[in-house]
Design an enzyme around this catalytic site. Structure first.
Site, short mmCIF file in Angstrom:
data_model
loop_
_atom_site.label_atom_id
_atom_site.label_comp_id
_atom_site.label_asym_id
_atom_site.label_seq_id
_atom_site.Cartn_x
_atom_site.Cartn_y
_atom_site.Cartn_z
N TYR A 102 3.07 9.00 11.99
CA TYR A 102 2.42 7.71 11.69
C TYR A 102 2.90 7.16 10.35
CZ TYR A 102 -1.17 4.42 10.25
OH TYR A 102 -1.82 3.32 9.79
N HIS A 144 1.07 5.37 1.40
CA HIS A 144 0.59 6.43 2.29
C HIS A 144 1.05 7.77 1.71
CE1 HIS A 144 -0.73 4.33 5.96
NE2 HIS A 144 0.17 3.42 5.63
N HIS A 198 0.83 -1.21 0.00
CA HIS A 198 0.00 0.00 0.00
C HIS A 198 0.86 1.26 0.00
CE1 HIS A 198 0.61 -0.78 4.33
NE2 HIS A 198 0.42 0.51 4.52
N GLN A 232 5.19 3.73 9.92
CA GLN A 232 4.29 2.66 9.49
C GLN A 232 5.04 1.35 9.23
OE1 GLN A 232 0.91 2.70 9.24
NE2 GLN A 232 0.99 0.55 8.74
#
Length: 150
Positions: A126, A64, A62, A130
């Site tokens: 964050y 971000h 994924h 991650q």
């Protein structure tokens, strides 16, 4: 940095979003050459639309992004543009991906979006942490299997 506002002709704005999106089938494909190419494509496409990338990180399955999107562009239209064009660019450079993903469908359909507001530093931290968090979580979730025939 959290209080930095941008301006258009008659508008002052501070529209920041945390975006998360995944490759189709959540395949762990974002690494090595694909990762470098995707970073380049996403930077270029954001620059074309006037979107500033404040923070970003690519995990194997994924992406971000912390972005500042001008109010003249809706988040959904920007995500459609970003995912659509980056998929076309990926398939143009890496033709072998069509065997894994089918015809020009690199990204999954949905995405996650959250407005950032004034807690930008929390979101940045964050995103940066991650990968460390995922590695720690994987280590904790390893199950010790017992032999059922004991």
């Amino acid at each position: 940095m959290a209080n930095k506002s941008y301006s258009l002709a008659h508008t002052k704005w501070m529209c920041k979003y945390h975006l998360v999106f995944t490759p189709k089938y959540r395949r762990k494909i974002i690494y090595n050459q694909y990762r470098k190419d995707l970073q380049e494509y996403i930077r270029t496409l954001c620059k074309y639309k006037g979107v500033e990338i404040l923070e970003g990180h690519m995990m194997p399955d994924h992406v971000h992004l912390l972005v500042a999107i001008p109010p003249r562009i809706s988040v959904s239209s920007f995500m459609g543009y970003l995912k659509g064009k980056s998929a076309l660019m990926m398939f143009e450079k890496h033709a072998n991906l069509k065997y894994k993903f089918g015809n020009r469908h690199f990204w999954s359909e949905g995405y996650y979006v959250s407005t950032v507001g004034l807690n930008e530093e929390t979101i940045r931290k964050y995103i940066q942490d991650q990968e460390k968090h995922d590695i720690a979580q994987d280590k904790l979730s390893v199950k010790e299997y017992e032999d059922p025939f004991k």
